[in-house]
Design a protein around this motif. Sequence first.
Motif, short mmCIF file in Angstrom:
data_model
loop_
_atom_site.label_atom_id
_atom_site.label_comp_id
_atom_site.label_asym_id
_atom_site.label_seq_id
_atom_site.Cartn_x
_atom_site.Cartn_y
_atom_site.Cartn_z
N CYS A 1 85.01 54.76 28.45
CA CYS A 1 85.27 56.09 28.08
C CYS A 1 86.74 56.44 27.76
N CYS B 1 83.39 51.63 32.83
CA CYS B 1 83.38 52.76 31.93
C CYS B 1 83.79 52.92 31.11
N CYS C 1 88.78 57.49 31.08
CA CYS C 1 88.61 55.75 31.78
C CYS C 1 89.98 54.42 30.75
ZN LIG Z 1 84.82 56.32 31.84
#
Ligand SMILES: [Zn+2]
Length: 131
Positions: free
Chosen positions: A28, A26, A31
Amino acid sequence: VKRIAECCCGQLKLMAAGDPVWNGMCHCDNCRKRTGSAFGLSAYFKSSTVQINNGEASVYKVSGANFGGDQLRYFCKNCGTTLYWTMAEQPDLIGVAAGCFVTIALDKPTYSASTENKHPWVKLPLRIKKQ
Ligand SMILES: [Zn+2]
Ligand SMILES: [Zn+2]
């Protein structure tokens, strides 16, 4: 197959039996912050297949649809490594920070989440499912 994951200082450990239900990356921002890296690698196991040792963990909560509702993240009281987490909307699963596995390597991730936020220099594995 039984895999051991542990924090940087080694006092917090878990053992996961079998292969993960999901294994993904991930990109994002959250993260990245959690890991201090370019993306997070997360492996999700049935809770019943994970045994956590009695090392000392602290916990914090993040909330929202991206986190499976309320997500409780457990990190080592000594070194701060986030080792695992639980999600209110997926109570039968435990997420494990996949970089913490020290014995048998996991297979490559099968999905890429928040791919629109990926650093351009990160190359995805072939045939990965993009989310
Ligand atoms: Zn994430
Ligand atoms: Zn530690």
